[in-house]
Scaffold this active site. Structure first.
Site, PDB file in Angstrom:
ATOM      1  N   ASP A  29       0.819  -1.214   0.000  1.00  0.00           N
ATOM      2  CA  ASP A  29       0.000   0.000   0.000  1.00  0.00           C
ATOM      3  C   ASP A  29       0.852   1.262   0.000  1.00  0.00           C
ATOM      4  O   ASP A  29       0.526   2.239  -0.664  1.00  0.00           O
ATOM      5  CB  ASP A  29      -0.932   0.016   1.216  1.00  0.00           C
ATOM      6  CG  ASP A  29      -2.102  -0.923   1.019  1.00  0.00           C
ATOM      7  OD1 ASP A  29      -2.323  -1.334  -0.133  1.00  0.00           O
ATOM      8  OD2 ASP A  29      -2.772  -1.250   2.004  1.00  0.00           O
ATOM      9  N   GLU A  85     -36.476  11.943   7.749  1.00  0.00           N
ATOM     10  CA  GLU A  85     -35.961  11.208   6.585  1.00  0.00           C
ATOM     11  C   GLU A  85     -35.913   9.714   6.873  1.00  0.00           C
ATOM     12  O   GLU A  85     -35.360   9.308   7.899  1.00  0.00           O
ATOM     13  CB  GLU A  85     -34.538  11.714   6.272  1.00  0.00           C
ATOM     14  CG  GLU A  85     -34.470  13.223   6.123  1.00  0.00           C
ATOM     15  CD  GLU A  85     -33.033  13.755   6.127  1.00  0.00           C
ATOM     16  OE1 GLU A  85     -32.090  12.962   5.966  1.00  0.00           O
ATOM     17  OE2 GLU A  85     -32.872  14.978   6.308  1.00  0.00           O
ATOM     18  N   LYS A  90     -34.721   6.163   7.360  1.00  0.00           N
ATOM     19  CA  LYS A  90     -33.345   5.731   7.634  1.00  0.00           C
ATOM     20  C   LYS A  90     -33.065   4.479   6.814  1.00  0.00           C
ATOM     21  O   LYS A  90     -33.587   3.404   7.099  1.00  0.00           O
ATOM     22  CB  LYS A  90     -33.182   5.449   9.125  1.00  0.00           C
ATOM     23  CG  LYS A  90     -31.778   5.105   9.523  1.00  0.00           C
ATOM     24  CD  LYS A  90     -31.661   5.071  11.036  1.00  0.00           C
ATOM     25  CE  LYS A  90     -30.251   4.745  11.464  1.00  0.00           C
ATOM     26  NZ  LYS A  90     -29.824   3.396  11.108  1.00  0.00           N
ATOM     27  N   GLU A 134     -26.112   7.089   1.819  1.00  0.00           N
ATOM     28  CA  GLU A 134     -26.158   5.646   2.037  1.00  0.00           C
ATOM     29  C   GLU A 134     -26.018   4.897   0.718  1.00  0.00           C
ATOM     30  O   GLU A 134     -26.665   5.226  -0.270  1.00  0.00           O
ATOM     31  CB  GLU A 134     -27.517   5.318   2.663  1.00  0.00           C
ATOM     32  CG  GLU A 134     -27.523   4.114   3.534  1.00  0.00           C
ATOM     33  CD  GLU A 134     -26.876   4.342   4.894  1.00  0.00           C
ATOM     34  OE1 GLU A 134     -26.409   5.467   5.174  1.00  0.00           O
ATOM     35  OE2 GLU A 134     -26.826   3.365   5.663  1.00  0.00           O
ATOM     36  N   LYS A 189     -36.557   4.264  15.569  1.00  0.00           N
ATOM     37  CA  LYS A 189     -36.553   2.921  14.971  1.00  0.00           C
ATOM     38  C   LYS A 189     -37.974   2.399  14.779  1.00  0.00           C
ATOM     39  O   LYS A 189     -38.881   2.758  15.532  1.00  0.00           O
ATOM     40  CB  LYS A 189     -35.782   1.954  15.879  1.00  0.00           C
ATOM     41  CG  LYS A 189     -34.292   2.239  15.974  1.00  0.00           C
ATOM     42  CD  LYS A 189     -33.609   1.810  14.705  1.00  0.00           C
ATOM     43  CE  LYS A 189     -32.133   2.020  14.750  1.00  0.00           C
ATOM     44  NZ  LYS A 189     -31.334   0.848  14.775  1.00  0.00           N
ATOM     45  N   CYS A 222     -15.454 -16.759  39.521  1.00  0.00           N
ATOM     46  CA  CYS A 222     -14.368 -16.873  40.495  1.00  0.00           C
ATOM     47  C   CYS A 222     -14.836 -17.291  41.878  1.00  0.00           C
ATOM     48  O   CYS A 222     -14.019 -17.477  42.777  1.00  0.00           O
ATOM     49  CB  CYS A 222     -13.588 -15.561  40.573  1.00  0.00           C
ATOM     50  SG  CYS A 222     -14.555 -14.226  41.301  1.00  0.00           S
TER      51      CYS A 222
HETATM   52  S1  IVH Z   1     -27.591  11.524   9.202  1.00  0.00           S
HETATM   53  C1  IVH Z   1     -24.815  12.958  12.487  1.00  0.00           C
HETATM   54  N1  IVH Z   1     -29.528  10.740   7.661  1.00  0.00           N
HETATM   55  O1  IVH Z   1     -27.798   6.027   9.978  1.00  0.00           O
HETATM   56  C2  IVH Z   1     -25.829  12.485  11.520  1.00  0.00           C
HETATM   57  N2  IVH Z   1     -28.111   9.060   8.577  1.00  0.00           N
HETATM   58  O2  IVH Z   1     -26.729   5.814  12.968  1.00  0.00           O
HETATM   59  C3  IVH Z   1     -25.403  11.299  10.800  1.00  0.00           C
HETATM   60  N3  IVH Z   1     -28.621   6.775   7.875  1.00  0.00           N
HETATM   61  O3  IVH Z   1     -24.335   5.836   9.782  1.00  0.00           O
HETATM   62  C4  IVH Z   1     -26.238  10.634   9.866  1.00  0.00           C
HETATM   63  N4  IVH Z   1     -30.337   7.292   6.596  1.00  0.00           N
HETATM   64  O4  IVH Z   1     -25.589   5.225   7.728  1.00  0.00           O
HETATM   65  C5  IVH Z   1     -28.492  10.346   8.418  1.00  0.00           C
HETATM   66  N5  IVH Z   1     -31.292  10.226   6.274  1.00  0.00           N
HETATM   67  C6  IVH Z   1     -30.258   9.828   7.008  1.00  0.00           C
HETATM   68  C7  IVH Z   1     -29.875   8.451   7.127  1.00  0.00           C
HETATM   69  C8  IVH Z   1     -28.789   8.113   7.940  1.00  0.00           C
HETATM   70  C9  IVH Z   1     -29.567   6.305   7.058  1.00  0.00           C
HETATM   71  C10 IVH Z   1     -27.615   5.938   8.586  1.00  0.00           C
HETATM   72  C11 IVH Z   1     -26.194   6.319   8.341  1.00  0.00           C
HETATM   73  C12 IVH Z   1     -25.553   6.492   9.691  1.00  0.00           C
HETATM   74  C13 IVH Z   1     -26.554   5.893  10.612  1.00  0.00           C
HETATM   75  C14 IVH Z   1     -26.589   6.645  11.909  1.00  0.00           C
END
Ligand code: IVH
Length: 680
Positions: free
Chosen positions: A41, A120, A122, A180, A312, A409
């Site tokens: 690398d 948004e 996720k 993503e 969630k 233990c």
């Molecule tokens: S914002 C500080 N927006 O969720 C803000 N994340 O646990 C950082 N993710 O690793 C992320 N959709 O992979 C954001 N509309 C969205 C998202 C998103 C999916 C994922 C992302 C991140 C994780 C956060």
């Protein structure tokens, strides 16, 4: 003269290309690597650096051209200019109310105010950060550990949704676009034999060594945020999303602007209902405070922003049977009961363990061996038993008796008494900490090498357990004195993997004080507290000198470090074994003092204390303003204090103490003036 210099540069370059070609041939054609991955690398980088610097250097054997070759076994690691953080999770209405309450408190907003959120979906894929300079795609990184990612530019370049040149107006000079990478469910069908789920498929494909292979798998990209930026003229998230679209990115069509917890919940249920109809996996909704200036004020705690949360989707449940109950001993001595259950598929994942949390939880739910139970799994959280089906219980079943001695233990176990809540802890703990109990010691070592601590590549939990069994490690310092000869004779270890392990351990001998403190696994000292301590102590010597301290309360006058933490630190330093571990680690490590966030802020070297209610700004925000500008916060009046800032109804004692010590007493307005802030 110039010609002569150029000739030398070219000669040097071609020599490197020749070597590179030789290594590639032996790797690919003979399947026999003659060089370590890291050296390979470095050579590749040197060539790329030379090409960047001198445009007259070209070769069809260059790693920038010969993409058919596997560029490297390990990708280059690159530091994110702004870390890629994670998000805190919310599961229900209470969590959302709490999230909003904290924002209101921090910003000191009135109840009548309304915060606007960008809601948004996720996407459950893998995140990536794309660096654009003057609208041109330059480099793409994986998330990695959030601080450092892998350079996967070539692979990301194969994704059609990632524009190589940005179009439209309002382009910043520089920007890291984050989003993503994912695979559509319809397209995953053809890959389901190779990967467990679309997320794994996306991650595997993205990290393919050969970009051509990445191209074969249909990856998509949706953009949603940014990291570093220069001259970005946008004031809120929704406007940013609109711009992303104009610049040529795909954004989620289901993004919305919402206000109020009720509306967030309504949108959550609606999306949950149509979730199955969407052609990619979503595992919740991300809410972000829309206004960028509010985001900036809110800032971060540990490694998640205060201004965003992931709501969630509800968990999946399944019915199973408890086969046995095992008691696991954790790093802090906590005895955690775990139910071994008849394996069941919950939402696509085969579950065979479920946590029962603690002794009290077992008695409250009266959970017994052989019981039929409902098990819940929510996102990436450990599955747990939610209820017992009493109708199905065997007549002869017996109450589960929680062990009173440590199963590892044999030492006594206790439940701590909490002086604040005036209750005993729900968790029972083994008292034999400080490496006396085998299970605690193993867990401590796992913590020591974990991602947020020493982050040693190639030394995962299983390997720690294996090395422990083979008596290769007993204490953290043993990691830096491993018997590599013995390891290379073990099953599954070859010269190359041993060399890699040795390399990653050597690399991690340099560590910052806060990470070092965190890695020791002192109870109640998480990442944030470790940072506070290291900022306060300034250098490793002061930390090691804590062993001489008689009265910890006097010395650790740090805002944010309370009685519980101080007692725990004291207990740690009173343990002889811990002191030996510290001494040994000190011999083999280079521990660096903490870098101050903003070394030369306007409040540099000044110590502040607040008393009384502030107007229009919360105590938490005021404190974070002090810290952002290199000032410090004290928790008591002492000679070291420079300013006592008084709000409404200040504590009289503090004011009179400050007066008697001749400490400057100032108003909130005067304080804000010091920072050039007019009003809130
Ligand atoms: S914002 C500080 N927006 O969720 C803000 N994340 O646990 C950082 N993710 O690793 C992320 N959709 O992979 C954001 N509309 C969205 C998202 C998103 C999916 C994922 C992302 C991140 C994780 C956060």
């Amino acid at each position: 003269m110039i010609k002569k210099v150029n000739f030398k540069i070219k000669k040097n370059y071609l020599e490197k290309i020749k070597k590179f070609k030789k290594y590639n041939e032996s790797y690919y054609n003979k399947s026999f690597p003659i060089i370590d991955d890291s050296d390979y690398d470095s050579l590749k980088n040197e060539i790329l650096e030379l090409e960047k610097k001198y445009s007259f250097l070209t070769s069809n054997q260059s790693p920038s051209i010969s993409v058919g070759y596997k560029p490297s076994k390990n990708f280059n690691k690159v530091k994110h200019r702004i870390p890629m953080l994670s998000l805190n999770n919310a599961f229900d209405r209470d969590d959302l109310i709490n999230f909003e309450k904290k924002i209101f408190n921090f910003l000191s907003l009135k109840k009548s105010n309304n915060i606007e959120y960008s809601a948004e979906p996720k996407i459950d894929g893998v995140s990536a950060s794309l660096y654009y300079q003057n609208g041109k795609f330059i480099q793409g990184l994986s998330r990695g550990d959030g601080v450092e990612g892998e350079d996967i530019t070539e692979n990301l370049s194969t994704i059609k949704d990632i524009p190589k040149i940005l179009k439209g107006k309002n382009l910043p000079d520089e920007i890291d676009i984050r989003g993503e990478v994912f695979i559509k469910n319809s397209e995953f069908k053809n890959l389901s034999e190779k990967f467990a789920n679309p997320r794994n498929a996306a991650s595997g494909s993205l990290r393919q060594k050969d970009p051509k292979k990445t191209k074969e798998i249909p990856l998509n990209f949706i953009a949603y945020t940014y990291g570093f930026s220069k001259n970005l003229n946008i004031s809120n998230q929704f406007e940013f999303l609109k711009n992303l679209k104009d610049w040529g990115f795909k954004v989620n069509k289901l993004n919305k602007i919402l206000k109020g917890v009720d509306n967030l919940i309504k949108n959550h249920s609606q999306l949950e209902e149509i979730r199955k109809e969407i052609d990619f996996d979503i595992d919740g909704i991300v809410y972000k405070v829309n206004d960028f200036s509010l985001q900036k004020r809110l800032g971060f705690v540990a490694n998640a922003p205060r201004w965003a949360i992931a709501h969630k989707f509800s968990a999946n449940n399944s019915i199973s049977e408890i086969l046995k109950i095992e008691i696991q001993v954790g790093r802090t001595g906590a005895l955690t009961p775990v139910a071994k259950i008849k394996p069941v598929n919950i939402g696509g994942v085969l579950v065979s363990n479920a946590t029962l949390h603690n002794e009290d939880e077992i008695s409250r739910k009266d959970i017994r061996i052989n019981d039929t139970v409902t098990v819940e799994r929510a996102g990436d959280v450990i599955p747990h038993v939610i209820s017992v089906d009493l109708k199905k219980r065997d007549k002869n079943s017996k109450k589960f008796i929680f062990p009173k001695v440590c199963p590892s233990c044999g030492s006594m176990t206790i439940k701590d008494y909490n002086t604040v809540t005036k209750k005993f802890d729900a968790v029972r703990r083994c008292i034999n900490d400080g490496y006396g109990c085998e299970k605690i010691a193993i867990e401590k070592i796992k913590h020591f090498v974990s991602k947020e601590a020493f982050n040693i590549d190639g030394l995962g939990k299983k390997i720690v357990e294996n090395f422990w069994e083979l008596k290769l490690i007993r204490y953290p310092q043993d990691i830096f004195n491993l018997d590599y000869k013995k390891i290379s004779n073990l099953d599954g270890w070859g010269n190359l993997s041993v060399a890699n392990l040795k390399y990653s351990i050597e690399q991690k001998k340099r560590i910052t004080l806060s990470k070092f403190i965190y890695s020791l696994g002192i109870r109640h000292i998480g990442q944030e507290n470790a940072k506070l301590l290291s900022k306060y102590l300034k250098n490793p010597i002061n930390f090691f000198n804590l062993r001489e301290i008689e009265n910890f309360n006097d010395i650790l006058n740090i805002d944010g470090i309370g009685d519980t933490q101080i007692k725990s630190i004291e207990k740690f330093f009173k343990n002889k074994k811990n002191l030996t571990v510290l001494e040994e680690l000190r011999k083999c490590l280079i521990i660096s003092s903490e870098k101050e966030d903003l070394k030369n802020g306007v409040l540099k070297d000044k110590i502040f204390l607040f008393t009384g209610k502030l107007q229009g700004i919360s105590r938490a925000e005021a404190k974070s303003l002090v810290e952002k500008n290199s000032g410090k916060i004290a928790s008591n009046v002492s000679r070291k204090l420079n300013f006592l800032i008084i709000g409404d109804k200040p504590t009289k004692r503090k004011v009179s103490e400050a007066k008697s010590l001749n400490i400057k007493i100032i108003s909130q307005l005067e304080f804000l003036k010091m920072l050039n802030i007019k009003d809130f």
